[in-house]
Design a protein around this motif. Sequence first.
Motif, mmCIF file in Angstrom:
data_model
loop_
_atom_site.group_PDB
_atom_site.id
_atom_site.type_symbol
_atom_site.label_atom_id
_atom_site.label_comp_id
_atom_site.label_asym_id
_atom_site.label_seq_id
_atom_site.Cartn_x
_atom_site.Cartn_y
_atom_site.Cartn_z
ATOM 1 N N GLU A 97 -3.387 -1.609 -5.294
ATOM 2 C CA GLU A 97 -4.075 -2.784 -5.811
ATOM 3 C C GLU A 97 -3.128 -3.725 -6.548
ATOM 4 O OE1 GLU A 97 -7.547 -1.862 -8.050
ATOM 5 O OE2 GLU A 97 -8.260 -0.349 -6.644
ATOM 6 N N HIS B 67 3.523 -7.013 1.226
ATOM 7 C CA HIS B 67 3.771 -5.807 2.020
ATOM 8 C C HIS B 67 3.027 -4.595 1.462
ATOM 9 C CE1 HIS B 67 7.164 -8.437 3.066
ATOM 10 N NE2 HIS B 67 7.246 -7.766 4.191
ATOM 11 N N GLN B 68 2.055 -4.808 0.573
ATOM 12 C CA GLN B 68 1.354 -3.671 -0.021
ATOM 13 C C GLN B 68 0.566 -2.885 1.021
ATOM 14 O OE1 GLN B 68 0.721 -5.392 -4.606
ATOM 15 N NE2 GLN B 68 -1.022 -5.066 -3.270
ATOM 16 N N ASP B 69 -0.021 -3.575 2.004
ATOM 17 C CA ASP B 69 -0.788 -2.874 3.035
ATOM 18 C C ASP B 69 0.118 -1.969 3.864
ATOM 19 O OD1 ASP B 69 -3.108 -4.040 2.204
ATOM 20 O OD2 ASP B 69 -3.104 -5.625 3.715
ATOM 21 N N GLY C 290 1.149 0.970 1.846
ATOM 22 C CA GLY C 290 0.014 1.877 1.699
ATOM 23 C C GLY C 290 -0.184 2.740 2.940
ATOM 24 N N ARG C 291 -0.053 2.136 4.128
ATOM 25 C CA ARG C 291 -0.194 2.928 5.359
ATOM 26 C C ARG C 291 0.910 3.972 5.485
ATOM 27 N NH1 ARG C 291 -1.567 -2.247 7.418
ATOM 28 N NH2 ARG C 291 0.569 -2.552 8.152
ATOM 29 N N VAL D 253 -4.590 2.538 -0.857
ATOM 30 C CA VAL D 253 -4.587 1.128 -1.253
ATOM 31 C C VAL D 253 -3.768 0.957 -2.515
ATOM 32 C CG1 VAL D 253 -6.000 -0.852 -1.927
ATOM 33 C CG2 VAL D 253 -6.858 0.772 -0.229
ATOM 34 N N LYS E 75 -6.873 6.677 3.949
ATOM 35 C CA LYS E 75 -6.727 5.314 3.426
ATOM 36 C C LYS E 75 -6.038 5.360 2.079
ATOM 37 C CE LYS E 75 -7.556 0.815 3.586
ATOM 38 N NZ LYS E 75 -6.954 -0.056 4.610
#
Length: 365
Positions: free
Chosen positions: A213, A184-186, A189-190, A211, A209
């Motif tokens: 990592e 669920h990192q994306d 991040g959003r 991110v 953006k």
Amino acid sequence: MDKLRGEFVDIVEWLDDSRDTIVWRFPRYQNEIKMGAQLVVRESQTAVFVNEGQIADAFGPGTYTLETRNLPILSTLKGWKYGFNSPFKAEVYFVNTRQFTDMKWGTQNPVILRDAEFGVVRVRAFGAYAARVVDAQRLLRELVGTDPQFRTEEVQEYLRQLIVGRLGGALATAGVPLLDLAAHQDAIGRRLAAVLTEELAEVGIAIPKFVIENVSVPPEVEQALDKRTSMGAVGDLDRFTRYQAATALEEAAKNPGGGAGAGIGLGMGMAAGQQVARSMAGAGTQPSGAAEPPPLPNQTQWYVGVAGQRQGPYDLGGLAEQVGAGTLGPDTLVWRAGMAQWQPAAQVPELASVLASVPPPLPPQ
């Protein structure tokens, strides 16, 4: 006349030869900008005119001829009422509006989270983000001031502190277990990009953006996770034990002359034999793969000790069969639920009727 002409600025432009400059002030010094000079604003640039500390006109990408009609705010500030065309002095700031993608962030101190499975956990995280200027005038007013060359390093620490301050809340409100954070990192991040963009709107900066990592936990938590993973990889511990025993027997057979190998093989062989015996005893006479029916209600279940091995459970009918087969006798140890310890069958009143069918010993001849 040539000397006087050299005092005037004919072209106002900025050729950016760096990758980290956000705002650059045109070096006018004591020169004056000639009315009718060319203003060149390239893609991903915004030019802002400042007169005596007050922000005046702003220009997007394009080429402009500086005249009173396209400098309405500056003309008002200078009192040009009738299209006065003499040279003028003003500060020109070029603002870089492209995305700066080489921005890094990380948590110097761990962020404390409450996880449903592991409880309170300290996590560290790092990653990258992109930043861009969306309102040049607000940026000049709130952050840049009179800085002639405003670079990313001057705002990066401020952005990093803002990110870390919002990271814990974003992870906590995401409702994602620690083991599922990587998946669920994306999405996180959003969400952080939107939150940071909203908060930075007052200084004219957006975060298009963001991110994540990596999210890491302390070493002791990593060790616990590794142990849990190992246990899951092993699967059925009973089958794994039998496999190890069989492997040890095979290795011992390859070295029949080794005393230590023989001892280990004998010990593992006995363990394997006991394991197989327990499996066979538990299976009873049922064929392989057949499901054993549950015991009838109100039937007391008995266990019998034969040759050091536990057999059963049996009901009274099953004990009678064991008597007939010669397996169960008066001195055979038995046990049922509720008994403190194993006892000889002859000392259990409930088995008197079962043992009555045992023939007496033969008389001496």
